[in-house]
Design a protein around this motif. Sequence first.
Motif, short mmCIF file in Angstrom:
data_model
loop_
_atom_site.label_atom_id
_atom_site.label_comp_id
_atom_site.label_asym_id
_atom_site.label_seq_id
_atom_site.Cartn_x
_atom_site.Cartn_y
_atom_site.Cartn_z
N HIS A 202 1.18 -0.99 -0.28
CA HIS A 202 0.22 -0.02 0.27
C HIS A 202 0.55 1.24 0.16
O HIS A 202 2.34 1.16 0.86
N THR A 252 -20.67 3.25 -8.04
CA THR A 252 -20.85 3.04 -7.00
C THR A 252 -22.22 2.49 -6.75
O THR A 252 -22.25 1.89 -5.07
N LYS A 282 -20.06 4.21 7.36
CA LYS A 282 -18.79 3.74 6.31
C LYS A 282 -18.01 2.73 5.48
O LYS A 282 -16.98 3.40 5.05
N ARG A 283 -18.48 2.24 5.30
CA ARG A 283 -18.64 1.81 4.30
C ARG A 283 -18.53 2.30 3.07
O ARG A 283 -18.41 2.21 2.12
N ALA A 285 -19.19 5.24 2.77
CA ALA A 285 -17.92 6.10 2.18
C ALA A 285 -16.19 6.04 1.75
O ALA A 285 -16.23 5.74 0.57
N ARG A 286 -16.56 4.68 2.27
CA ARG A 286 -15.11 3.71 1.25
C ARG A 286 -15.40 3.18 0.10
O ARG A 286 -14.16 3.64 -0.81
N ILE A 287 -16.59 3.10 -0.63
CA ILE A 287 -16.86 2.74 -1.50
C ILE A 287 -16.28 3.97 -2.37
O ILE A 287 -16.27 3.29 -3.80
N ARG A 289 -15.56 6.91 -2.01
CA ARG A 289 -14.24 7.16 -2.57
C ARG A 289 -13.08 5.99 -2.91
O ARG A 289 -12.28 6.46 -4.63
N GLY A 290 -13.12 4.95 -3.21
CA GLY A 290 -12.04 3.80 -4.04
C GLY A 290 -13.16 3.76 -5.54
O GLY A 290 -12.92 3.34 -6.44
#
Length: 436
Positions: A202, A252, A282-283, A285-287, A289-290
Motif C-alpha cells: 500500500h 458506486t 463508513k462502508r 464512504a469507503r466505496i 472513495r474507491g
Amino acid sequence: SVRLGKNNVMIGAVIGQYYGAIFEVTKNRLVLMPEEEHLKRTEAEMASTSEDAAACSDNRNLTDNRLHQKLSSDEIKELRADGASGQEIIKALVDNSETWKSKTVFSQQKWLARKEQKYAPRVRLVRCDALEVCESYFQKHREKVSSLRPDSLAQILAFANIYAAPHFRALVFDTVSGVVVTACAERLGGHGRVLAAYGGTHPSMDALRQFNFSEDIEESIVSFHTSEFGKLEETSGEPLPDESPEAIAVRTKALIDEVPANFAKKLASMKTDEERAVHKAKRDARIRRGCRRPQPATVRSWLRDQSDSLIIATHYHPTSMLIAAWPSLAPAASFVIFCEFLEPLVQCFREIQRRTMACKLQLSSCWARDYQVLPGRTHPTMNMSADGGFILTGVKTLKRDDGWHFVEKIRDPSSKKARVADRSAEASPDADRPKE
C-alpha cells in the motif's frame, strides 16, 4: 489533548483562534497570550530583569551546582500544586538565587529562557503546510523521511519545476512518508495531477493525514503500483474505461446495493440501529472513495502520455526505478533524485552518463547552516544537522542517430603522436635537403 514535553495539555482553547496565536501552558491547559507578547522574551524584557547584572565580561567565578538555590524541588512542587503560574515560579527562583546578581546579562537571559521552557512553555499555532510538516518529521522521526530537511525539499520542488497548471503531470516515487507527494500536491493546488508510485502492499502516505486538503487536491493525487510500468507495452491497445461522473455514480450504486455475506453478518451482530447506521455509512464512504479513484487502465494511459517531471525520493536504489520510469518522462523534462547516501546517486550518475540519457547532470549535497541572530551573540547554532541528503538533477534528452555527441570523443593518443611527428618533420628546414 496533546503531549507537550512531559505533560498532557488540553487544546480546546485553540478552536476558533487565528494562525500565529501564542498560547502559554498553565495548569495543563493552553491560555491565549496577548498579541504584543512573543514566544520568547524580547531584549527589552530581558534588560528590565537584568538591570543589576554583573559588570564582568565572563562567568569564570561561578560554580554550577545546586547549593546556590535556596528553593528545593519539594518547595517548587508545592508552588505548582498551589496553582502558581510559571512566571511566579521563575520569579521565586530568581529571588532565591545567590548567584543571580553575579551573572552577566547574557547568562541571565539564557537562564531565563531555559526556565521558561521548563515552567512556562509557550507554543504558536501554525498552519500545517509542507514546510512545517517536513520540519516536524525531521525533528522527531528523521528515519521515516530519510533525513529530508525542509531546505532539501525546497530544492527538490525547484529543480523538478513543479508549478500549478491544468495539464501539468508530476510522476513521483516517494517512500519518505508521502512528504514529497503532499508537497507537490500543495504546490499544484488542485490543478494538474500527481502520479504517486509505490512499491509495497500500500502507498506510504502518512504525511497526507497531517494536511487539511480540499477534495480537489486530494483527488489530484493518484496512487499506483510500480508493476504498472511493466504492463505499458502489453496493454498498449486496451480500451479506456468510462471515467465520467455518470459512470462513476452507476458503479458506486451497484457496489453499495450489493451486500456481501460477511457484511450482513457484521450488521446482524450489532446491538443497536445506531451502530449499524454508522458502520454502513463508513462502508458507503469507503466505496465512494474507491470508485472515484482512476482505473488502472486510465493510469497506464497517463503514463504512456508521459509526465512533465520526475521525482524519486526513496531508500531503495534509485537506478532501477529511474530506468523503469524513464519512458514515462517527456523529453526536455526535469528529473530529481533524492537519497540519504551519496554512493547510490554516484552509481546512478554514471549509468545516466553511460547511456547518454540526460544533460545538465548535477550531483549536489544538501548542506545548510543555521545561525542564532541576537545582539552581540550572532553565531552558528551549537547543534546542527550534519547531513540533509544528496540530490541528483538533470534534463531528459533523446538519442540522435547521426552520431552527434554532447562531448567530442577523445582521440587515440597514438594517432596524435603520429600527427605531431609528421608536423615536426614538415616544419624542419633540413627535411627536403638532399643528403651529401
